[in-house]
Design a protein around this motif. Structure first.
Motif, PDB file in Angstrom:
ATOM      1  N   GLU B 136      -8.208  44.095 -23.580  1.00  0.00           N
ATOM      2  CA  GLU B 136      -9.647  43.790 -23.504  1.00  0.00           C
ATOM      3  C   GLU B 136     -10.249  43.508 -24.873  1.00  0.00           C
ATOM      4  O   GLU B 136     -11.166  42.709 -25.019  1.00  0.00           O
ATOM      5  N   ASN B 137      -9.763  44.218 -25.882  1.00  0.00           N
ATOM      6  CA  ASN B 137     -10.384  44.127 -27.212  1.00  0.00           C
ATOM      7  C   ASN B 137      -9.310  44.335 -28.275  1.00  0.00           C
ATOM      8  O   ASN B 137      -8.127  44.526 -27.945  1.00  0.00           O
ATOM      9  N   GLN B 252     -15.532  55.602 -21.548  1.00  0.00           N
ATOM     10  CA  GLN B 252     -16.528  55.796 -20.489  1.00  0.00           C
ATOM     11  C   GLN B 252     -15.880  55.851 -19.106  1.00  0.00           C
ATOM     12  O   GLN B 252     -16.570  55.971 -18.115  1.00  0.00           O
ATOM     13  N   GLY B 280     -15.255  43.199 -21.028  1.00  0.00           N
ATOM     14  CA  GLY B 280     -16.322  43.581 -21.958  1.00  0.00           C
ATOM     15  C   GLY B 280     -17.658  42.978 -21.549  1.00  0.00           C
ATOM     16  O   GLY B 280     -18.686  43.660 -21.535  1.00  0.00           O
ATOM     17  N   THR B 281     -17.629  41.705 -21.207  1.00  0.00           N
ATOM     18  CA  THR B 281     -18.862  41.023 -20.782  1.00  0.00           C
ATOM     19  C   THR B 281     -19.375  41.625 -19.473  1.00  0.00           C
ATOM     20  O   THR B 281     -20.581  41.796 -19.294  1.00  0.00           O
ATOM     21  N   LYS B 283     -18.954  44.723 -18.451  1.00  0.00           N
ATOM     22  CA  LYS B 283     -19.542  46.034 -18.767  1.00  0.00           C
ATOM     23  C   LYS B 283     -20.940  45.871 -19.359  1.00  0.00           C
ATOM     24  O   LYS B 283     -21.871  46.585 -18.997  1.00  0.00           O
ATOM     25  N   GLU B 284     -21.077  44.924 -20.289  1.00  0.00           N
ATOM     26  CA  GLU B 284     -22.381  44.766 -20.934  1.00  0.00           C
ATOM     27  C   GLU B 284     -23.427  44.210 -19.960  1.00  0.00           C
ATOM     28  O   GLU B 284     -24.599  44.561 -20.041  1.00  0.00           O
ATOM     29  N   GLU B 288     -27.002  46.292 -19.119  1.00  0.00           N
ATOM     30  CA  GLU B 288     -28.349  45.775 -19.380  1.00  0.00           C
ATOM     31  C   GLU B 288     -29.240  45.691 -18.143  1.00  0.00           C
ATOM     32  O   GLU B 288     -30.401  45.312 -18.243  1.00  0.00           O
ATOM     33  N   VAL B 373     -17.878  32.631 -20.114  1.00  0.00           N
ATOM     34  CA  VAL B 373     -18.221  33.510 -18.994  1.00  0.00           C
ATOM     35  C   VAL B 373     -19.462  34.298 -19.411  1.00  0.00           C
ATOM     36  O   VAL B 373     -19.410  35.143 -20.293  1.00  0.00           O
ATOM     37  N   THR B 374     -20.573  33.981 -18.773  1.00  0.00           N
ATOM     38  CA  THR B 374     -21.853  34.561 -19.190  1.00  0.00           C
ATOM     39  C   THR B 374     -22.227  35.742 -18.294  1.00  0.00           C
ATOM     40  O   THR B 374     -21.687  35.913 -17.207  1.00  0.00           O
ATOM     41  N   LYS B 375     -23.201  36.498 -18.785  1.00  0.00           N
ATOM     42  CA  LYS B 375     -23.706  37.624 -17.996  1.00  0.00           C
ATOM     43  C   LYS B 375     -24.339  37.119 -16.699  1.00  0.00           C
ATOM     44  O   LYS B 375     -24.255  37.779 -15.669  1.00  0.00           O
TER      45      LYS B 375
END
Lengths: 180, 397
Positions: B136-137, B252, B280-281, B283-284, B288, B373-375
């Motif tokens: 992932e990172n 988490q 990651g995207t 999760k964020e 939000e 890949v957007t939110k």
């Protein structure tokens, strides 16, 4: 979290600038992310790079669409590329330009526009238009998001392979832009 | 100590500290920075490995195959068209039970020509018999490479570590690279087993001919060994976490194993399943929601769970079902597709779920050929999966 988007052209060090911001912020004790959006690398073609700065882990990987700060390394992009339609009125714009900000043809609150003649400083110090690091000196001053000390440390690290002379010139350049 | 590094450099520094005997590669975007850095370390006298320049990916894979067959630790990296060119050798490496570790900097496949990220390339060799990690990172990338060698050498199976091209390889973010000494305590020098490598004193044949009388049993054995590898992988993951405490991954999460990480409530309504950096995207996006800037609180409130698949082969079917079986709606988000069918991870999960759970499982395709890949897309998937219909959907906007 602060989101930064940098516009310029291939060969102007746009990606390096984003990386330097992230490294500088990291040296300042923040968490940072930087990444490019490449076309296929072509000198002169419009290019974007992004940086995010935060106190917490940055997880998102999407490009920066609503930047808090917009940096325009090459002012000839103004009028040819829509760079501001996704900015809100609080976005700060740092532009490499010899013009006064009231003369910049960009529809945006003038109090949020900051200009620096980075090309002039670059020509004085490097003898060529390497304005990407110069503009970061102005970015540090105008936004307060990174310190000059952090930026210096970032330049020393990122340009370690390029030798002492280039490092010192870059540091002189950011100092000059910062104190402009 | 954490530093801020480009993903490719983090991988190269990790490989340097893992200290393989032979590195061979052919450069291909977006893998290039990894092998350039490794070549530079060698040229600067910072590394001991033999760096064999190859004339193609086929040659690079063949060189590490040969080197590994002589009983030494090896490394290579590629992606996209390079991986396709390697494909024949990739199958041979698994069939010959060689503990090779390869990084795949996941990228789209031609035509049309496209250099950007998706995960179609690795899917072309998913059936070859390799253990496959997805990161992932940066920290997970580094950790998975170290574990990959331990698992490969213990099991005599090759391991591929998949990292999203550009999205991870070209991104700067904080990461900790364990030192050579730290790694050596967890991953001792590689010693191949007598009689299982090319040794003039103990001559053996490797990759030999097998007639219909034997071939099927040999393949069955490879399959069984891959399935059985889960136990060793689990043990090695636990050992890894004892040795290296730097990792921020899974902090988490409610379930965390080498195979998957689940973050969310025990009674989710919707579960989003994906592999690699897109997690990651996701999760964020959830963090939000509702203007409360908290992943945990939003997951509870929205009854959403996020399931990250970290090991795709051997496929952790039982572990996946245990988690997704609780949800009414399961959205499987793939950056690849079996053209004419559905997303490839979705297809695997549907096959595993057949007759065992009642959740609706729907395939969503995102990010092909570098489409961001957007939110907004993640939110759209959350909305879509709750509607009727379960046909595959391309989410490009």
């Amino acid at each position: 979290m602060f989101q930064i988007r940098i516009h310029g052209r291939g060969g102007q060090g746009v990606v390096t600038a984003a990386e330097l911001i992230a490294i500088a912020a990291f040296k300042d004790g923040k968490i940072a992310q930087a990444f490019p959006y490449f076309g296929v690398e072509r000198t002169g073609a419009p290019i974007e790079a992004y940086a995010r700065l935060s106190d917490q882990v940055i997880q998102t990987r999407e490009r920066v669409y609503n930047p808090d700060i917009l940096i325009i390394v090459d002012s000839t992009l103004i009028g040819t590329l829509d760079m501001t339609s996704d900015c809100d009125r609080n976005t700060k714009i740092v532009i490499n330009s010899a013009q006064d900000k009231k003369d910049i043809k960009i529809n945006f609150p003038k109090e949020n526009i900051f200009t620096i003649d980075a090309t002039k400083i670059a020509l004085e110090i490097f003898g060529k238009n390497l304005s990407n690091t110069v503009i970061l000196g102005a970015f540090a001053k105008d936004t307060g998001l990174i310190t000059l000390k952090g930026l210096e440390a970032a330049i020393r690290e990122k340009f370690a392979d390029k030798g002492k002379e280039i490092i010192e010139k870059n540091i002189k350049a950011i100092d000059k832009a910062y104190n402009n | 100590m954490k530093n801020i590094l480009e993903g490719s450099r983090a991988i190269a520094l990790t490989i340097k500290n893992i200290n393989p005997a032979v590195v061979s590669a052919y450069p291909i975007t977006p893998q290039t920075h990894i092998v350039e850095d490794l070549a530079k370390f060698k040229a600067d006298g910072e590394a001991d490995y033999e760096y064999a320049r190859a004339e193609s990916e086929f040659a690079a894979a063949s060189i590490v195959l040969g080197a590994s067959a002589t009983g030494v630790r090896t490394y290579t990296a590629t992606c996209s068209q390079g991986l396709l060119l390697m494909a024949e050798v990739v199958y041979n490496i698994a069939g010959m039970r060689l503990p090779i570790v390869m990084t795949c900097a996941n990228r789209a496949v031609s035509a049309p020509i496209n250099i950007w990220n998706d995960q179609q390339d690795v899917m072309s060799v998913r059936d070859a018999g390799w253990i496959m990690f997805f990161a992932e990172n940066h920290q997970e990338t580094v950790d998975q490479h170290i574990m990959a060698y331990k698992i490969a050498e213990k099991l005599k199976l090759p391991v591929m570590v998949n990292v999203d091209g550009f999205v991870l390889t070209h991104t700067y973010e904080p990461v900790e690279i364990p030192t050579r000494e730290q790694i050596k305590k967890y991953l001792p020098d590689y010693k191949s087993t007598k009689g299982e490598f090319l040794d003039p004193n103990n001559p053996v044949t490797m990759g030999a001919f097998a007639t219909p009388a034997d071939y099927m049993e040999i393949r069955e054995e490879l399959h069984n060994d891959l399935i059985a590898s889960k136990k060793i992988i689990d043990e090695e993951y636990k050992k890894f976490n004892k040795f290296f405490k730097q990792t921020v991954n899974g902090q988490q999460s409610t379930v965390n194993s080498p195979f998957l990480e689940y973050t969310g409530p025990s009674n989710p309504k919707v579960i989003l399943v994906a592999m690699g950096s897109v997690i990651g995207t996701i999760k964020e996006t959830v963090s939000e929601m509702n203007n409360i800037k908290s992943l945990a609180a939003n997951l509870m409130r929205e009854k959403i769970g996020i399931l990250k698949i970290k090991i795709y082969r051997p496929f952790p079917a039982e572990e996946i079902l245990k988690i997704i079986g609780k949800a009414k709606y399961v959205a499987v988000i793939d950056k690849s597709i079996s053209l004419g069918q559905i997303g490839i991870l979705a297809s695997d999960i549907k096959a595993a779920a057949q007759g065992k759970i009642n959740s609706k499982i729907q395939s969503f395709i995102v990010g092909l050929g570098g489409r961001d890949v957007t939110k907004e897309m993640v939110k759209k998937i959350i909305r879509e999966v709750k509607t009727n219909g379960d046909e595959v959907k391309f989410i490009g906007k």
